[in-house]
Design an enzyme around this catalytic site. Structure first.
Site, PDB file in Angstrom:
ATOM      1  N   HIS A 195       0.864  -1.201   0.000  1.00 32.43           N
ATOM      2  CA  HIS A 195       0.000   0.000   0.000  1.00 32.43           C
ATOM      3  C   HIS A 195       0.893   1.240   0.000  1.00 32.43           C
ATOM      4  O   HIS A 195       1.509   1.571   1.022  1.00 32.43           O
ATOM      5  CB  HIS A 195      -0.907   0.010   1.235  1.00 32.43           C
ATOM      6  CG  HIS A 195      -1.895   1.135   1.231  1.00 32.43           C
ATOM      7  ND1 HIS A 195      -3.238   0.942   1.450  1.00 32.43           N
ATOM      8  CD2 HIS A 195      -1.757   2.472   1.038  1.00 32.43           C
ATOM      9  CE1 HIS A 195      -3.876   2.099   1.387  1.00 32.43           C
ATOM     10  NE2 HIS A 195      -2.990   3.053   1.147  1.00 32.43           N
ATOM     11  N   HIS A 210       1.484   5.429  -1.662  1.00 32.32           N
ATOM     12  CA  HIS A 210       1.134   6.601  -2.480  1.00 32.32           C
ATOM     13  C   HIS A 210       2.423   7.187  -3.031  1.00 32.32           C
ATOM     14  O   HIS A 210       3.294   7.606  -2.258  1.00 32.32           O
ATOM     15  CB  HIS A 210       0.415   7.655  -1.632  1.00 32.32           C
ATOM     16  CG  HIS A 210      -0.870   7.156  -1.060  1.00 32.32           C
ATOM     17  ND1 HIS A 210      -2.084   7.329  -1.688  1.00 32.32           N
ATOM     18  CD2 HIS A 210      -1.135   6.452   0.070  1.00 32.32           C
ATOM     19  CE1 HIS A 210      -3.045   6.768  -0.966  1.00 32.32           C
ATOM     20  NE2 HIS A 210      -2.491   6.223   0.107  1.00 32.32           N
ATOM     21  N   LYS A 264      -9.391  -0.177  -5.921  1.00 37.06           N
ATOM     22  CA  LYS A 264      -9.413   0.520  -4.636  1.00 37.06           C
ATOM     23  C   LYS A 264     -10.742   1.234  -4.400  1.00 37.06           C
ATOM     24  O   LYS A 264     -11.187   2.032  -5.220  1.00 37.06           O
ATOM     25  CB  LYS A 264      -8.257   1.544  -4.577  1.00 37.06           C
ATOM     26  CG  LYS A 264      -8.159   2.316  -3.272  1.00 37.06           C
ATOM     27  CD  LYS A 264      -7.709   1.452  -2.108  1.00 37.06           C
ATOM     28  CE  LYS A 264      -7.836   2.167  -0.763  1.00 37.06           C
ATOM     29  NZ  LYS A 264      -6.752   3.097  -0.495  1.00 37.06           N
ATOM     30  N   HIS A 294     -10.575   1.254   1.658  1.00 34.90           N
ATOM     31  CA  HIS A 294     -10.335   2.248   2.716  1.00 34.90           C
ATOM     32  C   HIS A 294     -11.517   2.091   3.661  1.00 34.90           C
ATOM     33  O   HIS A 294     -12.625   2.530   3.350  1.00 34.90           O
ATOM     34  CB  HIS A 294     -10.256   3.661   2.132  1.00 34.90           C
ATOM     35  CG  HIS A 294     -10.000   4.707   3.174  1.00 34.90           C
ATOM     36  ND1 HIS A 294      -8.807   5.384   3.286  1.00 34.90           N
ATOM     37  CD2 HIS A 294     -10.774   5.161   4.188  1.00 34.90           C
ATOM     38  CE1 HIS A 294      -8.853   6.210   4.319  1.00 34.90           C
ATOM     39  NE2 HIS A 294     -10.049   6.104   4.876  1.00 34.90           N
ATOM     40  N   HIS A 313      -4.775  -0.520   5.714  1.00 40.21           N
ATOM     41  CA  HIS A 313      -4.323   0.245   6.892  1.00 40.21           C
ATOM     42  C   HIS A 313      -5.286   0.134   8.076  1.00 40.21           C
ATOM     43  O   HIS A 313      -5.857   1.127   8.522  1.00 40.21           O
ATOM     44  CB  HIS A 313      -4.051   1.710   6.546  1.00 40.21           C
ATOM     45  CG  HIS A 313      -5.063   2.372   5.647  1.00 40.21           C
ATOM     46  ND1 HIS A 313      -6.409   2.375   5.911  1.00 40.21           N
ATOM     47  CD2 HIS A 313      -4.905   3.042   4.478  1.00 40.21           C
ATOM     48  CE1 HIS A 313      -7.028   3.031   4.961  1.00 40.21           C
ATOM     49  NE2 HIS A 313      -6.147   3.440   4.072  1.00 40.21           N
ATOM     50  N   ASP A 351       1.427   2.702   3.522  1.00 37.70           N
ATOM     51  CA  ASP A 351       0.571   3.881   3.323  1.00 37.70           C
ATOM     52  C   ASP A 351       1.410   5.155   3.357  1.00 37.70           C
ATOM     53  O   ASP A 351       0.912   6.214   3.747  1.00 37.70           O
ATOM     54  CB  ASP A 351      -0.567   3.946   4.353  1.00 37.70           C
ATOM     55  CG  ASP A 351      -1.699   4.855   3.883  1.00 37.70           C
ATOM     56  OD1 ASP A 351      -1.766   5.160   2.683  1.00 37.70           O
ATOM     57  OD2 ASP A 351      -2.507   5.268   4.734  1.00 37.70           O
TER      58      ASP A 351
HETATM   59  O1  DOR Z   1      -3.551   9.574   5.484  1.00 33.92           O
HETATM   60  C1  DOR Z   1      -3.882   9.265   4.363  1.00 33.92           C
HETATM   61  N1  DOR Z   1      -3.292   9.803   3.280  1.00 33.92           N
HETATM   62  N2  DOR Z   1      -4.865   8.374   4.211  1.00 33.92           N
HETATM   63  C2  DOR Z   1      -5.387   8.102   3.005  1.00 33.92           C
HETATM   64  O2  DOR Z   1      -6.301   7.325   2.931  1.00 33.92           O
HETATM   65  C3  DOR Z   1      -4.884   8.793   1.795  1.00 33.92           C
HETATM   66  C4  DOR Z   1      -3.524   9.290   1.985  1.00 33.92           C
HETATM   67  C5  DOR Z   1      -3.104  10.300   0.916  1.00 33.92           C
HETATM   68  O3  DOR Z   1      -3.295  10.028  -0.261  1.00 33.92           O
HETATM   69  O4  DOR Z   1      -2.585  11.348   1.282  1.00 33.92           O
HETATM   70 ZN    ZN Z   2      -3.413   5.015   1.473  1.00 37.00          ZN
END
Ligand code: DOR
Ligand code: ZN
Length: 345
Positions: free
Chosen positions: A14, A16, A100, A137, A175, A248
Site C-alpha cells: 500500500h 502513495h 481501490k 479504505h 491500513h 501507506d
Molecule cells: O492519510 C492518508 N493519506 N490516508 C489516506 O487514505 C490517503 C492518503 C493520501 O493520499 O494522502
Molecule cells: Zn493510502
C-alpha cells in the site's frame, strides 16, 4: 538479541507515490528496499481506467533509478460508474492487482469515490467472478459517526455486508487501525487480509498531541487508542498470514501539512522497513518480520515471493529533517529522531 537480520526482499502492499516531479523525488526511497509496491490510484484526476493506469505505470518506471528492478503494481479507483467491462479489462491487463474502494469524501482525492455500496454491486460481482481483489479504505463518512469510530462502523455496516454478499471476493482491508478490524479479518475467510502501517503499530493517538499539535503524525484513518495499537502489534507480529506490510507512505508538501487545514498522510518510505523492524524487535518477534514483510502479501495475491534479500543492522542513525519533493520538501515520520535499525547498502 541479534544485531543483523537478513530477510527476503520485502514488498509494500500500500503506497502513495503521487505523480510528476514529486513522484520522481520519492520513488527511489521505496525502490531502494522494496521489490514491488501497490500504487494507490488517488491521483488528481484519479486513475479510473486501465489506460490511465498503464500510462501512470510507464511514468513511474521511467522515473526509476537506473538498474532498478522495482515493479509497480497498479490499482484502479472505483467509482459509482466503474463498469464490469472495465473490471474485466483490468483483470486481463495483468499489471493491475486490485481495485481501490474509497468512500466518497473519506480522504485525499476521494471526491470521485463510492457514494453508496449498492451502486458498486455490479463491479464487485465482476471482480468476484474474475478474481480481482477489492482494496478498501475502511471508514464510513457519515457525519454523525465520530471520527475515531469510522473504521469500527465501517466493519459493521460495509465490510460485513461485502463479505456476506460476495463470499468469494478477495478483500484487503487497508491500513487497519482498530482491534475490531483486526478481529474481523482474523474471523473472515482466508481470502480476506489486511495491511498495517508503521505509524499505527508505533503510535497511539496521544502522538497527535504530544506537547502540541503534530501535523506530521496525522493520517487517515486517524491514530487510535493505545489498546488498539496493542491489538495491531499482536496481529502483525502473531505470524498470521492474513496481515501484511503496507506502509501507506503518503507524502504531502510541508506547507500542506503545516497548515490551518492540514492534509492527511505520513511520509515513511525512506525509513519504513526500519520502523517495522523496531516494532517487531520491541515485541521480541524479529523472527516474524520476514513473514509479515516479505511472504504474506505475495502469498495472498498469488505472486511469487522475491528472490533477493536485504540486511538490517542494529545501528543508530538520525532521520533527516526533510526530503526533496518536486520543488518543495516533505517531512518524514520521525524527522530529526534517532532510529535503531538501518538497511545495509
Ligand atoms: O492519510 C492518508 N493519506 N490516508 C489516506 O487514505 C490517503 C492518503 C493520501 O493520499 O494522502
Ligand atoms: Zn493510502
Amino acid at each position: 538479541m541479534p544485531d543483523m537480520l537478513t530477510i527476503t526482499r520485502p514488498d509494500d502492499w500500500h503506497l502513495h507515490l503521487r505523480d510528476g516531479e514529486p513522484m520522481r523525488s520519492v520513488v527511489g526511497a521505496t525502490a531502494r528496499v522494496f521489490a514491488r509496491a501497490v500504487l494507490m490510484p488517488n491521483l488528481d484526476p484519479p486513475v479510473t481506467t486501465v489506460a490511465a493506469a498503464a500510462a501512470y505505470r510507464d511514468r513511474v518506471v521511467a522515473s526509476l533509478p537506473s538498474k532498478s528492478t522495482f515493479t509497480p503494481l497498479l490499482t484502479l479507483y472505483l467509482t459509482d460508474d466503474t463498469s464490469p467491462a472495465e473490471i474485466e479489462c483490468a483483470r486481463a491487463a495483468g499489471f493491475i492487482i486490485g481495485i481501490k474502494y474509497y468512500p466518497a469524501g473519506a480522504t485525499t482525492n476521494s471526491a470521485s469515490g463510492v457514494t453508496d455500496l449498492s451502486r458498486v454491486y455490479p463491479a464487485l460481482a465482476a471482480m468476484e467472478k474474475c478474481g480481482l481483489p477489492l482494496l478498501v479504505h475502511g471508514e464510513v463518512t457519515d457525519p454523525d459517526v465520530d471520527v475515531f469510530d469510522r473504521e469500527r462502523v465501517c466493519v459493521e455496516r460495509v465490510l460485513a455486508r461485502i463479505v456476506h454478499d460476495f463470499p468469494a471476493l478477495k478483500l484487503v482491508v487497508e491500513h487497519i487501525t482498530t482491534r475490531e478490524a483486526a478481529q474481523f479479518v482474523a474471523a473472515a475467510p482466508a481470502h480476506v487480509g489486511a495491511t498495517i502501517t508503521p505509524q499505527h503499530l508505533l503510535w497511539s493517538r496521544n502522538a497527535l498531541f504530544a506537547g502540541g499539535l503534530r501535523p506530521h503524525a496525522y493520517c487517515l484513518p486517524v491514530l487510535k487508542r493505545e489498546t488498539h495499537r496493542q491489538a495491531l502489534v499482536d496481529a502483525a507480529t502473531g505470524g498470521n498470514a492474513k496481515y501484511f506490510l503496507g506502509t501507506d507512505s503518503a507524502p504531502h508538501a510541508r506547507h500542506a501539512k503545516e497548515s490551518a487545514c492540514g492534509c492527511a498522510g505520513c511520509f515513511s518510505a525512506p525509513l519504513a522497513i526500519e520502523l517495522y523492524a523496531q516494532v517487531f524487535d520491541a515485541a521480541g518477534k524479529l523472527d516474524r518480520l520476514e513473514g509479515f514483510a516479505s511472504f504474506h502479501g505475495a502469498d495472498f495475491y498469488g505472486l511469487p515471493r522475491n528472490a533477493g534479500t536485504i540486511t538490517l543492522k542494529r545501528e543508530s542513525w538520525t532521520v533527516p529533517a526533510s526530503y526533496p519533493f518536486g520543488a518543495e520538501t516533505v517531512v518524514p515520520l520521525f524527522a530529526g529522531k534517532a532510529l535503531s535499525w538501518r538497511v545495509a547498502d
